[in-house]
Write a protein that holds these residues in place. Structure first.
Motif, short mmCIF file in Angstrom:
data_model
loop_
_atom_site.label_atom_id
_atom_site.label_comp_id
_atom_site.label_asym_id
_atom_site.label_seq_id
_atom_site.Cartn_x
_atom_site.Cartn_y
_atom_site.Cartn_z
N LYS A 231 44.35 45.90 35.48
CA LYS A 231 43.02 45.74 36.07
C LYS A 231 43.10 44.76 37.24
CE LYS A 231 40.62 46.56 31.68
NZ LYS A 231 39.66 46.01 30.69
N CYS A 232 42.73 45.25 38.42
CA CYS A 232 42.88 44.43 39.62
C CYS A 232 41.94 43.23 39.61
CB CYS A 232 42.65 45.29 40.87
SG CYS A 232 43.96 46.53 41.09
N LYS A 233 40.80 43.33 38.93
CA LYS A 233 39.92 42.16 38.82
C LYS A 233 40.65 41.01 38.12
CE LYS A 233 35.26 44.16 38.76
NZ LYS A 233 34.04 44.41 37.93
N GLU A 234 41.47 41.35 37.10
CA GLU A 234 42.20 40.32 36.38
C GLU A 234 43.38 39.80 37.20
OE1 GLU A 234 43.31 41.87 32.58
OE2 GLU A 234 41.23 42.11 31.91
N VAL A 235 44.00 40.69 37.97
CA VAL A 235 45.12 40.28 38.82
C VAL A 235 44.66 39.21 39.82
CG1 VAL A 235 46.78 41.06 40.56
CG2 VAL A 235 46.32 42.47 38.55
N ASN A 236 43.43 39.32 40.28
CA ASN A 236 42.90 38.33 41.23
C ASN A 236 42.93 36.91 40.67
OD1 ASN A 236 42.29 40.09 43.36
ND2 ASN A 236 40.32 40.65 42.49
N HIS A 237 42.84 36.80 39.34
CA HIS A 237 42.79 35.47 38.71
C HIS A 237 44.17 34.97 38.27
CE1 HIS A 237 38.44 35.69 38.77
NE2 HIS A 237 38.47 36.85 38.13
N VAL A 238 45.20 35.79 38.51
CA VAL A 238 46.56 35.37 38.14
C VAL A 238 47.08 34.41 39.21
CG1 VAL A 238 48.93 36.13 37.84
CG2 VAL A 238 47.05 37.49 36.90
#
Length: 977
Positions: A231-238
């Protein structure tokens, strides 16, 4: 054999497999170099190799030259970094769970995690089953052309639904993965797939459904051993550097080591689903081409890890499915490995909308009520192609149902739904906007207005970039233009462009607002505008440009107090106080002027305003509501219903609508004392509702049941209902067939009704086996006229007698036997004139006519005036003492009932009528084409009789011994006597 030798033998025996499957090459090489088993120069060669296989070949050369001790050290490192690979090769028995156990637990975890969805308005801990929300959207497997985009943008209602279905080329009955990854017509299956879709079109829902189906064991032709969901939304927070296996572990219950093992074992049977590529908050252009990761475990910035995955530098055989908005498709396409496929979610057709509503409400009664409401509004059913709008409407309606409110009284206007949609996208689909919301909406409005003024729905990239930054409301398209590609933008649909135009206008100062609208309302009268313009209310006396009408409708909706309050509360957007008075004054002026062509539009404006007291005031101007010239759409009926519910004592209605709207309008029709109805496509099942709507004691101006197919029983029910009315102007019905029973029903009706009850009854059918094509009874100058017609199917198959019209006193109506009359008419058209029975059947008909004591006028339509037909006319003249006029027309009505196929007046027939004695009290008129040639006159029927220069249209009148001939410039038809 010592341990080093055993390990060396194992390495040598399996070196080909090790070259293919070892992933953690650099980790092993690092360890060997650190332990002094690997010199710096070969180490650099290994590191410089591009793929894992190339690295392993370089490393194996070092192992060969180093002997058993180096190979044993390699084996030890392999045990540490690739234990599952060694287990697969049979060297050791792994402790712990097997790979199959890992996958089974992973699938169970997915089933638990993905079975439910959290909706936008869900309270903490509140979830909904995915099966109660997911409906598979239409998916197109190709790029559309510019013309196709424009067609979709500008279509609404039924035409839009037809376009959607025609565009879809994925098998609706196959699984989603089969549709996306199945082989094409050339037998090629893609390695990577782009699934494009607009905001709110269901991309993430589709991704969740794919994951759940796989974990639940739903069978499909395209098989994958494992699916990973990134999920790219979660990747943004990595943050920090991450290996690819670590990124994939963020949305699973698997460890990086387990993921690594799965990818080693069968990478070609793995699908990685990257959801929301457009939402990534970084650019891949920041990483140069030389930055290429060597294996799964190597840590790097998240951007680099994703880039090598997309480009296939690692996991080259793994399948990729990437969902994205159109705005990021071009960037994604430049990254993805081949072979790749472009697909696009089209949204819902009406079939899917219905399925979605059924799943949402589950209660059948509520489902039907909600679906019929949306189906009645062409703009809303079109907007429902966007799945999130389906959810918004269902959610709003469910709340109305729970409050026990009537839908027409609640504020479910088109505008209110569009406002809810805008708010939903801004809150949940607009992360990282570079503009404040009011600025974004104003910029979108400026772009939308420009398109409305230029009648443009597609915008060039340059003009969009000048006005609007990234927005969830705009779609990006690539088109081929000769030898290059062209990028263009559009709103999701023309209706959203119209909505944002209205939203832009309410952000203007009063003077600018009035100037803009005045120009649109008076575009046809600019030259003398100042002569009659009302300075206080400049919109008065004008009519908006046709393509601008929806903008005015949205303005009415935005000026409603509840909608205005919502905008104020959520985005501090206030609708100026001057907007509604200007619109109200214009509506009142339009109502008073009685411009019927604008009446449906005025009703829609009133519905969008949703102000009951003002609706009552505006409707007072319409003493008689006449909307009978064109069939009303479902949307028109809904607006009409709301307006009439605000005015319960309305007196007179003339309407034209489809039978499917009868239930909706039933209560309104029941309470209206004066009606004129044209109802389309009435079936036997609709008759009960129709009769209930008619009620009793009404002044029924006319009742037309067009394009219907009613049985004799239904016709009888309708005729009985006429007895219960004060007055009936006319009844026109399309029936299945005109049978002997039909004629008997009409005979009984004539005998049972009084003189003042009805003015016309007309039945028609397309059944070729029927007694006739149409049967019409009507009053004319105190007389009863009976008109029976048999249509001509072709020039080679003309009826011997295509029409009879007879007149008799109204007082004689009860003595006419319609059944015998139509049966005799039918009998002579069933056999050829050359038949021995023809004369007998025709004589029976003529005798029946002469037996009608009150018969005063008669029309006959026959293909030719022959000598035989002239003698039959003479028989009628002599045998009917009260007959004063006989009109004989040479020709037939075509099968469409409109076109007249002219016939010939043959000389032998004219001669007989001239030379025979006739009653002077009876006038005989014969009409048709007469050949003017002195010899070899035309004697055959052709379709081009009227085009031959020798043929003249004539009317010849015989009165006693006198004969007059009149050459006509135009064709005189039988009903133009």
């Amino acid at each position: 054999m010592d341990q080093d030798s055993e390990r060396a033998q194992f390495v040598d025996a399996h070196w080909k497999t090790l070259v293919q499957r070892v992933i953690m090459v650099m980790a092993i090489a690092d360890e060997l170099q650190s332990d002094g088993m690997l010199e710096w120069e070969p180490y650099c060669k290994i590191k410089a190799a591009v793929t894992n296989q190339q690295k392993m070949r370089e490393l194996y050369e070092v192992l060969q030259s180093g002997g058993d001790q180096v190979k044993s050290a390699f084996y030890s490192s392999l045990e540490k970094h690739e234990p599952y690979l060694l287990g697969d090769l049979g060297s050791i028995k792994l402790m712990g769970e097997s790979l199959a156990d890992c996958l089974n637990k992973y699938k169970m975890w997915i089933q638990k995690e993905y079975e439910y969805v959290t909706e936008y308005n869900s309270l903490p801990g509140e979830n909904v089953l995915l099966s109660e929300r997911f409906t598979q959207p239409l998916i197109i497997m190709r790029h559309r052309e510019r013309r196709e985009r424009e067609e979709e943008m500008c279509s609404v209602g039924e035409s839009f639904q037809q376009l959607l279905v025609s565009r879809n080329n994925a098998d609706k009955d196959s699984s989603i993965l089969d549709a996306l990854f199945g082989a094409d017509s050339k037998g090629i299956s893609p390695n990577s797939v782009i699934l494009q879709g607009n905001s709110g079109n269901g991309k993430s829902f589709t991704a969740q459904k794919i994951m759940l189906d796989w974990a639940s064991g739903k069978l499909c032709k395209v098989e994958f051993d494992c699916l990973f969901h990134l999920k790219c939304k979660e990747v943004n927070h990595v943050s920090g550097e991450q290996s690819l296996t670590e990124l994939l572990s963020y949305n699973s219950n698997l460890t990086s080591e387990q993921i690594s093992r799965i990818l080693q074992k069968s990478s070609e049977k793995v699908l990685i689903l990257i959801d929301g590529f457009d939402e990534l908050r970084f650019s891949f252009s920041d990483f140069s081409d030389h930055l290429k990761l060597k294996d799964l475990s190597e840590k790097a910035p998240r951007e680099a890890s994703l880039k090598v995955l997309l480009m296939g530098h690692i996991l080259s055989k793994t399948s990729l499915l990437v969902t994205t908005r159109s705005t990021a498709t071009n960037t994604l396409d430049s990254l993805l490995k081949h072979p790749k496929r472009f697909t696009e979610i089209m949204g819902f057709s009406e079939r899917e909308v219905k399925e979605y509503f059924q799943k949402f409400f589950q209660d059948e009664e509520l489902f039907i009520k909600a679906y019929e409401y949306v189906r009645s509004n062409e703009t809303l059913i079109t907007a429902c192609s966007i799945p999130v709008i389906c959810w918004i409407i269902c959610t709003v309606l469910r709340e109305r149902f729970s409050e026990g409110s009537d839908l027409t009284s609640g504020l479910e206007t088109t505008t209110s739904i569009y406002v809810d949609f805008v708010c939903t996208l801004l809150e949940h689909h607009s992360q990282g906007l570079s503009q404040p919301v009011p600025t974004l909406l104003r910029s979108l409005g400026q772009l939308a207005e420009r398109g409305m003024l230029d009648t443009q729905v597609l915008f060039e990239e340059k003009s969009v970039d000048e006005m609007v930054s990234a927005s969830p409301f705009l779609c990006k398209f690539l088109f081929k233009r000769r030898i290059r590609k062209e990028t263009m933008f559009s709103f999701m649909h023309l209706s959203f462009q119209e909505f944002f135009t209205a939203l832009y206008y309410i952000s203007q100062e009063e003077r600018e607002f009035l100037d803009k609208l005045t120009e649109r309302f008076h575009s046809q009268t600019q030259s003398y505008l100042s002569l009659y313009l009302d300075k206080d209310f400049p919109l008065k006396y004008g009519c908006p440009e046709p393509h601008f009408l929806p903008v005015v409708q949205f303005l009415c909706g935005l000026s409603n107090s509840e909608v205005s309050r919502s905008l104020q509360e959520m985005y501090n957007l206030s609708v100026p106080s001057f907007v509604q008075p200007q619109l109200r004054e214009w509506i009142l002026d339009m109502s008073k002027s009685g411009v019927y062509s604008y009446l449906p539009f005025i009703l829609h404006c009133l519905y969008e305003l949703h102000e009951k007291e003002f609706v009552q005031k505006a409707m007072e101007a319409w003493l008689e509501l006449d909307m009978s010239w064109d069939p009303l759409s479902r949307t028109d009926c809904w607006a009409l219903l709301y307006c009439l519910d605000c005015c319960p004592h309305f007196r007179s209605l003339k309407l034209n609508f489809a039978a499917s709207e009868l239930k909706m309008l039933q209560d309104v029709l029941c309470r209206t004392p004066k009606l004129g109805l044209t109802v389309q496509n009435v079936s036997d099942t609709d008759v009960t509702v129709l009769l209930s709507a008619l009620g009793e004691g009404k002044q029924l101006g006319e009742l037309k049941l067009n394009s219907s197919c009613l049985s004799d029983q239904s016709v009888q029910q309708v005729l009985k209902a006429l007895h219960k009315q004060k007055k009936v102007g006319g009844l026109q019905i399309s029936v299945k067939s005109i049978t002997a029973d039909t004629a008997l029903i009409l005979t009984d009706f004539l005998q049972s009704c009084s003189k003042a009850e009805w003015e016309e009854i007309s039945l028609s059918t397309s059944d070729v086996e029927s007694l006739c094509s149409s049967l019409r009874l009507f009053s004319f100058e105190g007389k009863l006229v009976v008109n029976v017609v048999r249509l001509c199917l072709s020039i080679q198959n003309q009826p011997s007698l295509s029409e009879i019209i007879l007149n008799c006193p109204r007082s004689e109506a009860s003595n006419i036997d319609i059944k015998s009359f139509t049966e005799s008419f039918h009998n002579i058209n069933c056999i050829a004139e050359e038949s021995v029975d023809f004369d007998r059947n025709l004589h029976a008909l003529l005798t029946l006519l002469t037996s009608m004591s009150g018969l005063s006028a008669l029309n006959l339509s026959v293909p030719f005036l022959t000598e035989t037909w002239a003698s039959r006319v003479l028989f009628l003249v002599e045998s009917s003492p009260k007959l004063t006029v006989i009109n004989f027309h040479a020709g037939s009505w075509c099968s469409d009932g409109v076109k007249w196929l002219p016939g010939l007046l043959l000389e032998e027939g004219i001669k007989l009528l001239k030379e025979s004695a006739k009653r002077p009290e009876c006038i005989v008129n014969i009409r048709g084409f007469r050949c003017s040639k002195s010899s070899e006159r035309c004697s055959r029927h052709t379709e081009h009789i009227d085009q031959l220069s020798c043929n003249q249209r004539v009317t010849i009148q015989f009165c006693g011994d006198q004969c007059t001939e009149d050459i006509k410039l135009k064709l005189v038809l039988p009903d133009e006597n």
